[in-house]
Design a protein around this motif. Sequence first.
Motif, PDB file in Angstrom:
ATOM      1  N   GLU A   1       1.048  -1.096   0.202  1.00 30.12           N
ATOM      2  CA  GLU A   1       0.050   0.172  -0.295  1.00 30.12           C
ATOM      3  C   GLU A   1       0.934   1.370  -0.049  1.00 30.12           C
ATOM      4  O   GLU A   1       1.804   0.901   1.435  1.00 30.12           O
ATOM      5  CB  GLU A   1      -0.901  -0.537   0.827  1.00 30.12           C
TER       6      GLU A   1
ATOM      7  N   GLU B   1      -2.264   5.751  -0.986  1.00 34.80           N
ATOM      8  CA  GLU B   1      -4.244   5.334  -0.740  1.00 34.80           C
ATOM      9  C   GLU B   1      -3.897   3.942  -2.564  1.00 34.80           C
ATOM     10  O   GLU B   1      -5.140   3.544  -2.681  1.00 34.80           O
ATOM     11  CB  GLU B   1      -5.430   6.366  -1.508  1.00 34.80           C
TER      12      GLU B   1
ATOM     13  N   HIS C   1      -2.752   0.668  -4.275  1.00 35.36           N
ATOM     14  CA  HIS C   1      -2.260  -0.556  -4.251  1.00 35.36           C
ATOM     15  C   HIS C   1      -1.427  -0.838  -5.444  1.00 35.36           C
ATOM     16  O   HIS C   1      -2.189  -0.978  -6.501  1.00 35.36           O
ATOM     17  CB  HIS C   1      -3.657  -1.561  -3.968  1.00 35.36           C
TER      18      HIS C   1
ATOM     19  N   ASP D   1      -8.336   1.219  -8.300  1.00 37.90           N
ATOM     20  CA  ASP D   1      -7.508   2.055  -6.919  1.00 37.90           C
ATOM     21  C   ASP D   1      -8.261   3.139  -8.034  1.00 37.90           C
ATOM     22  O   ASP D   1      -8.941   4.359  -6.549  1.00 37.90           O
ATOM     23  CB  ASP D   1      -5.896   2.561  -7.023  1.00 37.90           C
TER      24      ASP D   1
ATOM     25  N   HIS E   1     -10.738   4.841  -4.096  1.00 39.26           N
ATOM     26  CA  HIS E   1     -10.104   5.910  -3.743  1.00 39.26           C
ATOM     27  C   HIS E   1      -9.292   6.886  -4.895  1.00 39.26           C
ATOM     28  O   HIS E   1      -9.167   8.542  -3.848  1.00 39.26           O
ATOM     29  CB  HIS E   1      -8.280   5.288  -3.881  1.00 39.26           C
TER      30      HIS E   1
ATOM     31  N   LYS F   1      -8.987  11.177  -5.858  1.00 40.51           N
ATOM     32  CA  LYS F   1      -9.295  12.003  -5.290  1.00 40.51           C
ATOM     33  C   LYS F   1      -9.208  12.306  -7.427  1.00 40.51           C
ATOM     34  O   LYS F   1      -8.003  13.266  -8.124  1.00 40.51           O
ATOM     35  CB  LYS F   1      -8.544  12.530  -5.099  1.00 40.51           C
TER      36      LYS F   1
ATOM     37  N   GLY G   1      -3.750  11.277  -4.989  1.00 38.76           N
ATOM     38  CA  GLY G   1      -3.893  10.752  -3.846  1.00 38.76           C
ATOM     39  C   GLY G   1      -3.345   9.115  -4.447  1.00 38.76           C
ATOM     40  O   GLY G   1      -3.091   7.925  -3.241  1.00 38.76           O
ATOM     41  N   LEU G   2      -2.778   9.026  -5.483  1.00 41.18           N
ATOM     42  CA  LEU G   2      -2.695   7.436  -6.028  1.00 41.18           C
ATOM     43  C   LEU G   2      -1.204   6.603  -6.457  1.00 41.18           C
ATOM     44  O   LEU G   2      -0.817   6.613  -6.940  1.00 41.18           O
ATOM     45  CB  LEU G   2      -3.756   6.965  -7.194  1.00 41.18           C
TER      46      LEU G   2
END
Length: 310
Positions: free
Chosen positions: A37, A40, A42, A164, A168, A170, A187-188
């Motif tokens: 992780e 946010e 994976h 993702d 998650h 944004k 955010g990823l």
Amino acid sequence: MNGTNDVAGLFQRQLHDWKLAADNYAALNSVKIKEYEVGEAHIKLQFNPARIISSAAKVDAKSIKARRCFLCGENRPAEQDGLQWGGEYMILINPYPIFPRHLTIPNLNHVPQQISGRMPDMMRLAAYLDDFIVFYNGPRCGASAPDHFHFQAGNKGFMTFDSDLERHGKKQLVKKSAGAEMYLVEGLARRAFVIYASSVEAGDSMFECLYKALPVNDGDVEPMLNILCWYTGGEWRIAVFPRVKHRPDCYFAEGEANILITPASVDMGGVFIAPLEKDFEKVTSADIKGILDEVCISEEAARHIVDNLK
């Protein structure tokens, strides 16, 4: 027209007739995978020794000129067969796979790797191969054949960015037109622009708008980028990852600091490839974050791109 049955038949024939490819696909059953992780995001790490050919490929102009192009029909292995598609492409199975089903889709002609004007092809290919995500590596962002235009594709559910993104990501709307919307996604662990399009024409127009807003380095033929494209629920999604660097410093480092990872579209898609076991064993989530921070655009650069959209 859906290509699921055509591609399934191609794989069946090639894995029956081509021992090298059959052995390499069978070897995928025993590859090692780690999962991380990173914020946010994976991220998976795959130990895949066969990919050393791509990861260590010399892509400078002198080396490219000195070797025969392995995507030209006359230089491909005798066992390699394919499906002609779209009048100017050949769908081939990749004999050195990352995915359980990995395709390489070169142009029939020896023309340079440059995406502008070819997004309609990429989108139509994604609709034809609707069980796959189609991807594009820029000539200085992972393409091991920057002298010969090609796409690649891998089966859906393998990379993690698409899932993702839904869970998650944004998303900030940065441009909207009839039939298409473009978002800046943060955010990823890496910044991306994602286009949602209901038609090929709308998606292509929005992509070209973004393409023109991206910076181009002196001596380069196009902006540094990686692209994923997939078709789902009657809609296309195009994820564009602008880049500032091809290979991270750790790729060239000596001794213990060396990590032979060279990010391309699959890595941007959430699956990092380690061709050397020593890297697979030692890489941490901090290493992955550091590599992404180094090769991907900064928040400031992303905002500058948004300001240049027209």
